[in-house]
Write an enzyme that holds these catalytic residues in place. Structure first.
Site, PDB file in Angstrom:
ATOM      1  N   GLU A  95       0.819  -1.224   0.000  1.00  0.00           N
ATOM      2  CA  GLU A  95       0.000   0.000   0.000  1.00  0.00           C
ATOM      3  C   GLU A  95       0.848   1.268   0.000  1.00  0.00           C
ATOM      4  O   GLU A  95       2.046   1.225   0.308  1.00  0.00           O
ATOM      5  CB  GLU A  95      -0.963   0.011   1.187  1.00  0.00           C
ATOM      6  CG  GLU A  95      -0.255   0.000   2.529  1.00  0.00           C
ATOM      7  CD  GLU A  95      -1.041   0.680   3.647  1.00  0.00           C
ATOM      8  OE1 GLU A  95      -1.610   1.767   3.422  1.00  0.00           O
ATOM      9  OE2 GLU A  95      -1.061   0.120   4.760  1.00  0.00           O
TER      10      GLU A  95
ATOM     11  N   LYS B 153      -3.324  -2.879  16.141  1.00  0.00           N
ATOM     12  CA  LYS B 153      -2.602  -1.900  16.943  1.00  0.00           C
ATOM     13  C   LYS B 153      -3.459  -1.407  18.097  1.00  0.00           C
ATOM     14  O   LYS B 153      -4.663  -1.227  17.952  1.00  0.00           O
ATOM     15  CB  LYS B 153      -2.285  -0.751  16.005  1.00  0.00           C
ATOM     16  CG  LYS B 153      -1.363   0.239  16.563  1.00  0.00           C
ATOM     17  CD  LYS B 153      -1.102   1.272  15.523  1.00  0.00           C
ATOM     18  CE  LYS B 153       0.210   0.932  14.851  1.00  0.00           C
ATOM     19  NZ  LYS B 153       0.395   1.633  13.631  1.00  0.00           N
TER      20      LYS B 153
HETATM   21  N1  PSU Z   1      -2.111   1.551  10.649  1.00  0.00           N
HETATM   22  C1  PSU Z   1      -0.778   1.637  10.660  1.00  0.00           C
HETATM   23  N2  PSU Z   1      -0.139   2.291   9.670  1.00  0.00           N
HETATM   24  C2  PSU Z   1      -0.821   2.889   8.636  1.00  0.00           C
HETATM   25  C3  PSU Z   1      -2.253   2.770   8.616  1.00  0.00           C
HETATM   26  C4  PSU Z   1      -2.853   2.097   9.637  1.00  0.00           C
HETATM   27  O1  PSU Z   1      -0.148   1.121  11.555  1.00  0.00           O
HETATM   28  O2  PSU Z   1      -0.214   3.501   7.771  1.00  0.00           O
HETATM   29  C5  PSU Z   1      -3.004   3.348   7.462  1.00  0.00           C
HETATM   30  C6  PSU Z   1      -3.343   2.239   6.452  1.00  0.00           C
HETATM   31  O3  PSU Z   1      -3.281   2.768   5.156  1.00  0.00           O
HETATM   32  C7  PSU Z   1      -4.789   1.904   6.802  1.00  0.00           C
HETATM   33  C8  PSU Z   1      -5.307   3.263   7.173  1.00  0.00           C
HETATM   34  O4  PSU Z   1      -5.514   1.328   5.744  1.00  0.00           O
HETATM   35  O5  PSU Z   1      -4.259   3.867   7.905  1.00  0.00           O
HETATM   36  C9  PSU Z   1      -6.574   3.190   7.986  1.00  0.00           C
HETATM   37  O6  PSU Z   1      -7.128   4.473   8.066  1.00  0.00           O
HETATM   38  P1  PSU Z   1      -8.606   4.648   8.608  1.00  0.00           P
HETATM   39  O7  PSU Z   1      -8.526   4.203  10.039  1.00  0.00           O
HETATM   40  O8  PSU Z   1      -8.900   6.099   8.460  1.00  0.00           O
HETATM   41  O9  PSU Z   1      -9.478   3.750   7.780  1.00  0.00           O
END
Ligand code: PSU
Ligand code: MN
Length: 304
Positions: free
Chosen positions: A26, A161
């Site tokens: 990604e 996390k």
């Molecule tokens: N968690 C991490 N690193 C990240 C992300 C999440 O430890 O970079 C990023 C990923 O791209 C994930 C996004 O898909 O954040 C999720 O964002 P949201 O919670 O707004 O859906």
């Protein structure tokens, strides 16, 4: 038709045509997940780790309105340099970024979508989005979870996390029919640490076993992805007390500043890195590389 909307890198296209292993990666983790220039350096090392383990890497993102399945090092460099100025692009955002010919950093959800369109089955990242703490009030549930429910891609990550509500995230995944597999562990990894207080649904011990469950699932027509939770290598894992207190402070600050929606996750990640004096960034890089390796091994077995 689809080709009109996707630019598949020639090396990736060739591999897919020959049923050779490919691993999707990604781009939000590059733009929003880590600071420049460590982000670019890490992204290129992750691609290298995929190659060293026998698969072709395909970093996915949107460049001037064109979805790229396999970004070039130059494209990765410019995305990483632009950092948070690039629009974080999840499922809902894709048609707007494309129509307006903008750059977009794809999240887990949108990377899964584009990987699936291209025919890629395995995806490596650091952490997935989930159910946020306080979601009972805020309703903040990542679109990543809904994507896992409907799109046939296995996502290798370092577990859930603890900026998130791990228990609620697992409940949500269960409701949506998404299996959570522990790689060589029965305890769910918590990203910065090898274990949480939660168990996984199934422990699998080899990339081959994981690939064979993926085949069974999709041959039967059972829609949706899988979470492959791969514990952080012990030499990169963090002290639980240190990381928990950094996360608590970051959550506090987020609430005081009234940050919500798509800004939440990037804010929390940056604050945690700041509060641990960069130690969490080192952990993050170590675990992503480790996930890239496992994803490549799974892809190799899946293509057999
Ligand atoms: N968690 C991490 N690193 C990240 C992300 C999440 O430890 O970079 C990023 C990923 O791209 C994930 C996004 O898909 O954040 C999720 O964002 P949201 O919670 O707004 O859906
Ligand atoms: Mn959210």
């Amino acid at each position: 038709m689809l080709e009109n909307y996707l630019d598949i890198h020639p090396e990736v296209a060739t591999a897919l045509n020959l049923d050779k292993p490919v691993v999707a990666l990604e781009s939000t983790i590059i733009s929003h997940g880590m600071p420049y220039p460590r982000n670019v350096d890490t992204a290129l090392k992750v691609e290298q780790a995929v190659r060293e383990n026998g698969a072709v890497p395909a970093t996915i993102g949107i460049v001037k309105g064109r979805p790229k399945v396999g970004m070039t090092p130059k494209e990765i460099e410019s995305l990483g340099k632009a950092g948070q100025r690039v629009i974080k692009t999840s499922r809902r955002d894709i048609p707007f970024i494309i129509t307006r010919k903008l750059d977009g950093a794809t999240t887990v959800a949108s990377t899964m979508i584009l990987a699936d369109m291209a025919g890629i089955k395995v995806f490596a990242t650091g952490g997935i989005g989930g159910v946020h703490r306080g979601a009972q009030q805020s309703f903040d549930i990542s679109a990543d979870l809904l994507e896992l429910a409907q799109t046939d891609v296995a996502v290798v990550c370092a577990g859930i996390k603890s900026i998130l509500d791990i228990g609620l995230t697992l409940e949500y995944l269960e409701t949506q029919g998404v299996p959570v597999v522990g790689y060589q562990t029965e305890m769910l990894p918590a990203f910065y640490t090898q274990e949480s207080e939660y168990g996984v649904d199934y422990q699998l011990d080899t990339p081959e076993q994981i690939a064979s469950v993926m085949k069974t699932k999709w041959k039967m027509g059972l829609k949706g992805g899988m979470v492959i939770a791969n514990p952080i290598p012990v030499q990169y894992s963090m002290n639980k007390v240190v990381i928990d207190s950094a996360i608590a402070d970051a959550l506090d600050e987020m609430e005081k500043k009234g940050i919500s929606g798509k800004a939440s996750t990037p804010f929390l990640l940056a604050k945690v890195a700041e509060k641990t004096a960069g130690e969490s960034l080192k952990s993050n890089i170590g675990l992503v590389l480790n996930n890239a390796k496992l994803a490549a091994q799974i892809a190799v077995n899946y293509s057999k």
